[in-house]
Design a protein around this motif. Structure first.
Motif, PDB file in Angstrom:
ATOM      1  N   THR A  39      44.023 -23.098  61.079  1.00 24.37           N
ATOM      2  CA  THR A  39      44.000 -24.248  61.986  1.00 24.37           C
ATOM      3  C   THR A  39      43.425 -23.857  63.338  1.00 24.37           C
ATOM      4  OG1 THR A  39      46.310 -23.919  62.625  1.00 24.37           O
ATOM      5  CG2 THR A  39      45.896 -25.524  60.889  1.00 24.37           C
ATOM      6  N   SER A  40      43.723 -22.667  63.796  1.00 24.41           N
ATOM      7  CA  SER A  40      43.149 -22.191  65.052  1.00 24.41           C
ATOM      8  C   SER A  40      41.632 -22.054  64.931  1.00 24.41           C
ATOM      9  CB  SER A  40      43.779 -20.849  65.429  1.00 24.41           C
ATOM     10  OG  SER A  40      43.193 -20.340  66.595  1.00 24.41           O
ATOM     11  N   SER A  41      41.174 -21.512  63.830  1.00 25.91           N
ATOM     12  CA  SER A  41      39.733 -21.340  63.618  1.00 25.91           C
ATOM     13  C   SER A  41      39.031 -22.685  63.473  1.00 25.91           C
ATOM     14  CB  SER A  41      39.492 -20.487  62.372  1.00 25.91           C
ATOM     15  OG  SER A  41      40.016 -19.189  62.560  1.00 25.91           O
ATOM     16  N   TYR A  42      39.632 -23.617  62.742  1.00 22.08           N
ATOM     17  CA  TYR A  42      39.025 -24.946  62.614  1.00 22.08           C
ATOM     18  C   TYR A  42      38.986 -25.657  63.960  1.00 22.08           C
ATOM     19  CZ  TYR A  42      38.651 -24.888  57.535  1.00 22.08           C
ATOM     20  OH  TYR A  42      38.291 -24.592  56.237  1.00 22.08           O
ATOM     21  N   SER A  43      39.984 -25.444  64.791  1.00 19.85           N
ATOM     22  CA  SER A  43      39.990 -26.046  66.124  1.00 19.85           C
ATOM     23  C   SER A  43      38.793 -25.559  66.935  1.00 19.85           C
ATOM     24  CB  SER A  43      41.297 -25.709  66.847  1.00 19.85           C
ATOM     25  OG  SER A  43      41.309 -26.282  68.124  1.00 19.85           O
ATOM     26  N   THR A  44      38.524 -24.262  66.862  1.00 19.18           N
ATOM     27  CA  THR A  44      37.356 -23.710  67.547  1.00 19.18           C
ATOM     28  C   THR A  44      36.074 -24.309  66.978  1.00 19.18           C
ATOM     29  OG1 THR A  44      38.505 -21.641  68.016  1.00 19.18           O
ATOM     30  CG2 THR A  44      36.105 -21.576  68.080  1.00 19.18           C
ATOM     31  N   ALA A  45      35.986 -24.403  65.667  1.00 22.69           N
ATOM     32  CA  ALA A  45      34.792 -24.974  65.027  1.00 22.69           C
ATOM     33  C   ALA A  45      34.603 -26.431  65.455  1.00 22.69           C
ATOM     34  CB  ALA A  45      34.907 -24.871  63.510  1.00 22.69           C
ATOM     35  N   LEU A  46      35.684 -27.200  65.549  1.00 19.63           N
ATOM     36  CA  LEU A  46      35.579 -28.587  65.999  1.00 19.63           C
ATOM     37  C   LEU A  46      35.035 -28.663  67.417  1.00 19.63           C
ATOM     38  CD1 LEU A  46      38.895 -30.042  64.570  1.00 19.63           C
ATOM     39  CD2 LEU A  46      36.588 -30.831  64.010  1.00 19.63           C
ATOM     40  N   GLN A  52      27.596 -34.652  64.212  1.00 17.52           N
ATOM     41  CA  GLN A  52      28.721 -35.569  64.004  1.00 17.52           C
ATOM     42  C   GLN A  52      29.251 -35.534  62.574  1.00 17.52           C
ATOM     43  OE1 GLN A  52      30.372 -37.033  66.403  1.00 17.52           O
ATOM     44  NE2 GLN A  52      31.818 -38.004  65.008  1.00 17.52           N
ATOM     45  N   ALA A  53      28.362 -35.455  61.601  1.00 18.31           N
ATOM     46  CA  ALA A  53      28.806 -35.430  60.191  1.00 18.31           C
ATOM     47  C   ALA A  53      29.608 -34.162  59.909  1.00 18.31           C
ATOM     48  CB  ALA A  53      27.610 -35.531  59.255  1.00 18.31           C
ATOM     49  N   ILE A  54      29.137 -33.037  60.420  1.00 21.49           N
ATOM     50  CA  ILE A  54      29.878 -31.780  60.246  1.00 21.49           C
ATOM     51  C   ILE A  54      31.206 -31.855  60.979  1.00 21.49           C
ATOM     52  CG2 ILE A  54      29.876 -29.309  60.793  1.00 21.49           C
ATOM     53  CD1 ILE A  54      26.845 -29.344  60.246  1.00 21.49           C
ATOM     54  N   TYR A  55      31.186 -32.439  62.174  1.00 18.15           N
ATOM     55  CA  TYR A  55      32.422 -32.602  62.939  1.00 18.15           C
ATOM     56  C   TYR A  55      33.450 -33.404  62.139  1.00 18.15           C
ATOM     57  CZ  TYR A  55      35.736 -34.041  66.499  1.00 18.15           C
ATOM     58  OH  TYR A  55      36.891 -34.286  67.190  1.00 18.15           O
ATOM     59  N   GLN A  56      33.026 -34.504  61.527  1.00 17.11           N
ATOM     60  CA  GLN A  56      33.940 -35.339  60.743  1.00 17.11           C
ATOM     61  C   GLN A  56      34.498 -34.577  59.546  1.00 17.11           C
ATOM     62  OE1 GLN A  56      35.255 -38.207  61.561  1.00 17.11           O
ATOM     63  NE2 GLN A  56      34.032 -38.305  63.419  1.00 17.11           N
ATOM     64  N   ALA A  59      36.971 -32.112  60.835  1.00 11.79           N
ATOM     65  CA  ALA A  59      38.195 -32.802  61.276  1.00 11.79           C
ATOM     66  C   ALA A  59      39.088 -33.132  60.086  1.00 11.79           C
ATOM     67  CB  ALA A  59      37.835 -34.058  62.064  1.00 11.79           C
ATOM     68  N   THR A  60      38.487 -33.543  58.986  1.00 13.15           N
ATOM     69  CA  THR A  60      39.249 -33.844  57.765  1.00 13.15           C
ATOM     70  C   THR A  60      39.910 -32.573  57.228  1.00 13.15           C
ATOM     71  OG1 THR A  60      37.786 -35.685  57.213  1.00 13.15           O
ATOM     72  CG2 THR A  60      39.088 -34.743  55.413  1.00 13.15           C
ATOM     73  N   ILE A  61      39.128 -31.496  57.148  1.00 10.60           N
ATOM     74  CA  ILE A  61      39.666 -30.226  56.651  1.00 10.60           C
ATOM     75  C   ILE A  61      40.752 -29.708  57.590  1.00 10.60           C
ATOM     76  CG2 ILE A  61      39.099 -27.818  56.136  1.00 10.60           C
ATOM     77  CD1 ILE A  61      36.246 -28.859  55.403  1.00 10.60           C
ATOM     78  N   PHE A  62      40.532 -29.836  58.905  1.00 11.19           N
ATOM     79  CA  PHE A  62      41.526 -29.407  59.887  1.00 11.19           C
ATOM     80  C   PHE A  62      42.850 -30.139  59.657  1.00 11.19           C
ATOM     81  CE2 PHE A  62      43.808 -30.234  63.819  1.00 11.19           C
ATOM     82  CZ  PHE A  62      44.038 -28.949  64.286  1.00 11.19           C
TER      83      PHE A  62
END
Length: 111
Positions: A39-46, A52-56, A59-62
């Protein structure tokens, strides 16, 4: 109760075999640590996603990862493998006063 000792908030502990091999508690603890890291790593990636598509998708995976982490925490707490310490009201009040004073220093206020 000794006032210098924080009161633990914990369910009765489910016993597990004390052997060199990993037991159920060890496995769940390892999974919880992994999910926290993820979750910490996904937060950094976000924060760094420029598309925008990658962000979405991230966000779903996070959210799924965060939910998994919460479920593992709840499982550990239920079995008494995760304890919390109750903080003294005086310390909570002091922290609240300290940080509520910062609110006047913010350039905007949240309503």
């Amino acid at each position: 109760m000794n006032s210098n000792q924080p009161q633990k908030i914990q369910n009765p502990e489910t016993t597990v075999p004390q052997t060199p091999q990993m037991n159920e508690r060890d496995f769940v603890n390892d999974l919880l640590a992994t999910e926290k890291y993820m979750t910490s790593s996904y937060s950094t990636a976000l924060n760094e996603a420029s598309n925008q598509a990658i962000y979405q998708d991230l966000a779903t995976i996070f959210k799924e990862t965060q939910d998994c982490q919460r479920n593992l925490y709840n499982l550990m707490f239920k079995h008494g493998w995760y304890a919390l310490e109750q903080e003294e009201n005086q310390k909570l009040d002091q922290a609240y006063q300290k940080f509520s004073g910062y609110q006047s220093q913010l350039p905007y206020t949240v309503q």
